[in-house]
Write a protein that holds these residues in place. Structure first.
Motif, mmCIF file in Angstrom:
data_model
loop_
_atom_site.group_PDB
_atom_site.id
_atom_site.type_symbol
_atom_site.label_atom_id
_atom_site.label_comp_id
_atom_site.label_asym_id
_atom_site.label_seq_id
_atom_site.Cartn_x
_atom_site.Cartn_y
_atom_site.Cartn_z
ATOM 1 N N LYS A 356 -63.965 59.959 27.021
ATOM 2 C CA LYS A 356 -65.156 60.347 27.773
ATOM 3 C C LYS A 356 -65.029 61.804 28.207
ATOM 4 O O LYS A 356 -63.929 62.273 28.512
ATOM 5 N N PRO A 357 -66.159 62.529 28.247
ATOM 6 C CA PRO A 357 -66.091 63.911 28.721
ATOM 7 C C PRO A 357 -65.819 63.966 30.217
ATOM 8 O O PRO A 357 -66.122 63.022 30.956
ATOM 9 N N VAL A 358 -65.224 65.064 30.636
ATOM 10 C CA VAL A 358 -64.946 65.279 32.064
ATOM 11 C C VAL A 358 -65.933 66.321 32.572
ATOM 12 O O VAL A 358 -65.994 67.438 32.065
ATOM 13 N N GLU A 359 -66.718 65.933 33.563
ATOM 14 C CA GLU A 359 -67.743 66.822 34.085
ATOM 15 C C GLU A 359 -67.136 67.857 35.026
ATOM 16 O O GLU A 359 -66.131 67.603 35.708
ATOM 17 N N VAL A 360 -67.755 69.027 35.069
ATOM 18 C CA VAL A 360 -67.359 70.053 36.028
ATOM 19 C C VAL A 360 -67.559 69.504 37.443
ATOM 20 O O VAL A 360 -68.559 68.863 37.744
ATOM 21 N N GLY A 361 -66.582 69.738 38.292
ATOM 22 C CA GLY A 361 -66.632 69.236 39.659
ATOM 23 C C GLY A 361 -65.909 67.921 39.856
ATOM 24 O O GLY A 361 -65.773 67.441 40.989
ATOM 25 N N SER A 362 -65.435 67.307 38.761
ATOM 26 C CA SER A 362 -64.752 66.022 38.866
ATOM 27 C C SER A 362 -63.394 66.157 39.535
ATOM 28 O O SER A 362 -62.759 67.220 39.508
ATOM 29 N N LEU A 364 -59.866 64.949 38.801
ATOM 30 C CA LEU A 364 -59.142 64.438 37.637
ATOM 31 C C LEU A 364 -57.761 63.972 38.075
ATOM 32 O O LEU A 364 -56.943 64.760 38.541
ATOM 33 N N PHE A 365 -57.499 62.682 37.909
ATOM 34 C CA PHE A 365 -56.221 62.095 38.276
ATOM 35 C C PHE A 365 -55.374 61.932 37.012
ATOM 36 O O PHE A 365 -55.801 61.293 36.046
ATOM 37 N N LEU A 366 -54.167 62.474 37.020
ATOM 38 C CA LEU A 366 -53.247 62.372 35.893
ATOM 39 C C LEU A 366 -52.024 61.564 36.321
ATOM 40 O O LEU A 366 -51.427 61.837 37.375
ATOM 41 N N SER A 367 -51.654 60.591 35.511
ATOM 42 C CA SER A 367 -50.483 59.758 35.779
ATOM 43 C C SER A 367 -49.594 59.744 34.547
ATOM 44 O O SER A 367 -50.040 59.379 33.457
ATOM 45 N N SER A 368 -48.344 60.157 34.720
ATOM 46 C CA SER A 368 -47.407 60.279 33.607
ATOM 47 C C SER A 368 -46.245 59.319 33.791
ATOM 48 O O SER A 368 -45.778 59.094 34.912
ATOM 49 N N GLN A 369 -45.767 58.748 32.677
ATOM 50 C CA GLN A 369 -44.703 57.755 32.757
ATOM 51 C C GLN A 369 -43.868 57.754 31.487
ATOM 52 O O GLN A 369 -44.405 57.842 30.380
ATOM 53 N N VAL A 370 -42.556 57.676 31.646
ATOM 54 C CA VAL A 370 -41.677 57.466 30.501
ATOM 55 C C VAL A 370 -41.835 56.010 30.070
ATOM 56 O O VAL A 370 -41.665 55.100 30.881
ATOM 57 N N VAL A 382 -49.307 59.884 29.182
ATOM 58 C CA VAL A 382 -50.057 60.449 30.302
ATOM 59 C C VAL A 382 -51.466 59.877 30.266
ATOM 60 O O VAL A 382 -52.158 59.959 29.242
ATOM 61 N N HIS A 383 -51.879 59.305 31.368
ATOM 62 C CA HIS A 383 -53.205 58.683 31.491
ATOM 63 C C HIS A 383 -54.043 59.534 32.438
ATOM 64 O O HIS A 383 -53.584 59.923 33.513
ATOM 65 N N SER A 384 -55.270 59.850 32.014
ATOM 66 C CA SER A 384 -56.147 60.641 32.880
ATOM 67 C C SER A 384 -57.424 59.865 33.175
ATOM 68 O O SER A 384 -57.951 59.166 32.300
ATOM 69 N N GLU A 385 -57.912 60.020 34.387
ATOM 70 C CA GLU A 385 -59.131 59.348 34.800
ATOM 71 C C GLU A 385 -59.858 60.187 35.831
ATOM 72 O O GLU A 385 -59.258 61.051 36.489
ATOM 73 N N VAL A 386 -61.159 59.976 35.932
ATOM 74 C CA VAL A 386 -61.967 60.682 36.920
ATOM 75 C C VAL A 386 -62.506 59.674 37.914
ATOM 76 O O VAL A 386 -62.708 58.497 37.594
ATOM 77 N N ALA A 387 -62.761 60.142 39.123
ATOM 78 C CA ALA A 387 -63.246 59.282 40.196
ATOM 79 C C ALA A 387 -64.731 59.523 40.420
ATOM 80 O O ALA A 387 -65.187 60.667 40.456
ATOM 81 N N ASN A 388 -65.474 58.444 40.537
ATOM 82 C CA ASN A 388 -66.868 58.523 40.951
ATOM 83 C C ASN A 388 -66.897 58.641 42.466
ATOM 84 O O ASN A 388 -66.460 57.742 43.185
ATOM 85 N N LEU A 389 -67.411 59.760 42.964
ATOM 86 C CA LEU A 389 -67.344 60.022 44.404
ATOM 87 C C LEU A 389 -68.247 59.107 45.206
ATOM 88 O O LEU A 389 -68.054 58.955 46.410
ATOM 89 N N GLN A 390 -69.243 58.474 44.531
ATOM 90 C CA GLN A 390 -70.144 57.590 45.263
ATOM 91 C C GLN A 390 -69.541 56.200 45.458
ATOM 92 O O GLN A 390 -69.455 55.692 46.575
ATOM 93 N N ASN A 391 -69.106 55.578 44.355
ATOM 94 C CA ASN A 391 -68.598 54.203 44.475
ATOM 95 C C ASN A 391 -67.076 54.100 44.389
ATOM 96 O O ASN A 391 -66.526 53.006 44.381
ATOM 97 N N THR A 395 -62.624 56.039 36.055
ATOM 98 C CA THR A 395 -62.920 55.835 34.639
ATOM 99 C C THR A 395 -61.913 56.608 33.799
ATOM 100 O O THR A 395 -61.687 57.800 34.021
ATOM 101 N N THR A 396 -61.305 55.931 32.825
ATOM 102 C CA THR A 396 -60.347 56.583 31.930
ATOM 103 C C THR A 396 -61.074 57.567 31.021
ATOM 104 O O THR A 396 -62.109 57.245 30.430
ATOM 105 N N THR A 397 -60.530 58.771 30.910
ATOM 106 C CA THR A 397 -61.108 59.795 30.030
ATOM 107 C C THR A 397 -60.212 60.091 28.834
ATOM 108 O O THR A 397 -60.695 60.334 27.737
ATOM 109 N N ASN A 398 -58.912 60.078 29.031
ATOM 110 C CA ASN A 398 -57.975 60.419 27.958
ATOM 111 C C ASN A 398 -56.671 59.663 28.133
ATOM 112 O O ASN A 398 -56.290 59.312 29.260
ATOM 113 N N VAL A 399 -55.985 59.443 27.014
ATOM 114 C CA VAL A 399 -54.597 58.970 27.029
ATOM 115 C C VAL A 399 -53.823 59.889 26.084
ATOM 116 O O VAL A 399 -54.245 60.113 24.945
#
Length: 448
Positions: A356-362, A364-370, A382-391, A395-399
């Motif tokens: 999924k695309p990452v919008e400007v202003g998001s 972005l949470f990155l979590s890395s693990q061996v 490395v797992h990346s996700e963005v947070a919806n500020l309303q609810n 949402t996962t954007t990249n792995v």
């Protein structure tokens, strides 16, 4: 003084072959023509590739005007082909691009690419590869009937990046080259290589395979791209390899542990690891102890947060994919460094899916693990996700999947839960997909 020149070239002796010197090529203009980006044939810096992309798309360089620029792109919808048959076929040489990064001849550029250990920042290289891949695809789909392209070309997948050596000097010029190697209806595979100057010759450093997709001018639906003609045995083999890569990706996705149960051999691996962690002093499945020279997977994590500012936007006013790769790589490198107790270097990158695309202003949470280790190798996810500020939903954007090599043997990593066991097996699969174990020189490291 040598200057950075981006060239759109025809090739006379095959594709992706390192030349000698900065201007190596046929001296006969009938055999090789050089197309410069600017009509005046002025040199262009590697960092100006994104400026060229904005020119092709008609994107604004001013954040205040980005909405107006996107509205103007709607007018390009009429130039989109209704079918692939309407588009003229292109050759591999038509999309061939070279970009020079003159770290040696222009020392003022080095700081952007330099680590504190006087090594090359691989995260910056990922950014350059991503921009180059998009530009190559625009060369393949170039239209003469309109100045701006009606296509929105975005990175769908980093299929694989293989390192040939870690001997990267920050004081020698670097050359990138690449071309479209396979085409579907709406997608393109791009082969790229990176070379570094040693003496009078460019020596190969890495090979990369990216998959790009074409969208309409508003980046809302798929769009057709020009078919590709393979000329000669070498190009036919490249195209055939592209078909095989597509089939491999489909098979790998179908066998995903998110869709199918592990194989019998994988189940046995996990069960044996579980038995190796049972406390021999008790007869209980709940008493777990680590074997010697081992670490629980849950203790190998690192996390980070990025605020996505307009500075990092791409030509379609989403966050630049190269920026996401750089941030994920740097966190992955730090995770491998912290786990292995020494400065690791990257060996391979594979299967980076842009979901999924990452919008400007998001946020972005990155979590890395061996997730897997073997000898000196460390497989990091490395797992990346963005947070919806309303609810508050994420949402996962990249792995991202990175393979590192440590200077010394690293501990074994053990899963504790079923979910971690699936991560372990997934990491093992990605490690086993690496082309071959490598032995790299130890003079200049490739670091964040």
């Amino acid at each position: 003084m040598r200057r950075a020149v981006l060239r759109l070239c025809t090739l006379s002796k095959g594709l992706l072959t390192p030349g000698r010197g900065l201007t190596q090529g046929s001296q006969n203009p009938e055999n090789q023509r050089v197309f410069h980006i600017h009509e005046a044939c002025s040199p262009i810096h590697v960092n100006h590739v994104r400026d060229k992309l904005r020119e092709i798309v008609g994107a604004s360089t001013n954040w205040r005007d980005h909405m107006k620029a996107m509205e103007e792109r709607k007018l390009l919808q009429s130039f989109l082909a209704k079918s692939q048959e309407e588009l003229p076929p292109r050759r591999m040489k038509d999309s061939y691009v070279e970009v020079l990064l003159p770290l040696g001849s222009q020392p003022e550029l080095r700081e952007k690419y330099l680590t504190v250990q006087n090594a090359i920042r691989f995260g910056r290289i990922l950014e350059d590869l991503d921009s180059l891949g998009v530009l190559i695809c625009y060369m393949h789909t170039k239209m003469h009937s309109t100045k701006m392209s009606p296509l929105s070309i975005v990175t769908a997948l980093v299929d694989k990046i293989d390192m040939h050596k870690k001997c990267l000097s920050p004081e020698q010029d670097i050359k990138f080259s690449g071309h479209v190697s396979w085409v579907g209806k709406t997608s393109m595979e791009v082969k790229m290589q990176m070379f570094q100057l040693h003496g009078n010759e460019f020596c190969p450093v890495l090979e990369a395979t990216f998959v790009m997709v074409a969208r309409d001018s508003e980046n809302k639906r798929s769009a057709f791209v020009n078919p590709l003609i393979a000329e000669g045995p070498k190009e036919e083999e490249l195209f055939r390899q592209g078909e095989l890569n597509k089939g491999r990706r489909v098979a790998f996705s179908s066998a995903s542990l998110l869709k199918m149960a592990p194989s019998a051999e994988e189940r046995m691996t996990i069960h044996e690891m579980f038995l190796n962690t049972l406390d021999p002093k008790t007869i209980s499945f709940r008493s777990r102890v680590l074997p010697r020279n081992a670490v629980w997977m849950e203790n190998s994590k690192l996390k980070s947060l990025e605020i996505c500012h307009p500075q990092e936007r791409n030509i379609f006013n989403r966050i630049f994919g190269g920026f996401l790769m750089r941030k994920a790589y740097e966190l992955g490198w730090a995770t491998a460094c912290n786990f292995g107790g020494s400065r690791p270097f990257v060996v391979a990158v594979d299967d980076i899916m842009f979901q999924k695309p990452v919008e400007v202003g998001s946020l972005l949470f990155l979590s890395s693990q061996v997730c897997y280790t073997q000898g000196n190798y460390i497989q990091v996810r490395v797992h990346s996700e963005v947070a919806n500020l309303q609810n508050k939903e994420h949402t996962t954007t990249n792995v991202f999947h990175f393979t590192f090599m440590s200077e010394k043997e690293v501990p074994l990593v053990f899963p504790r839960t079923y979910g971690e066991s699936m991560l372990y097996l997934d990491g093992q699969r990605h490690f086993n997909s690496m082309s071959a174990p490598v032995t790299l020189r130890n003079d200049y490291l490739v670091e964040p």
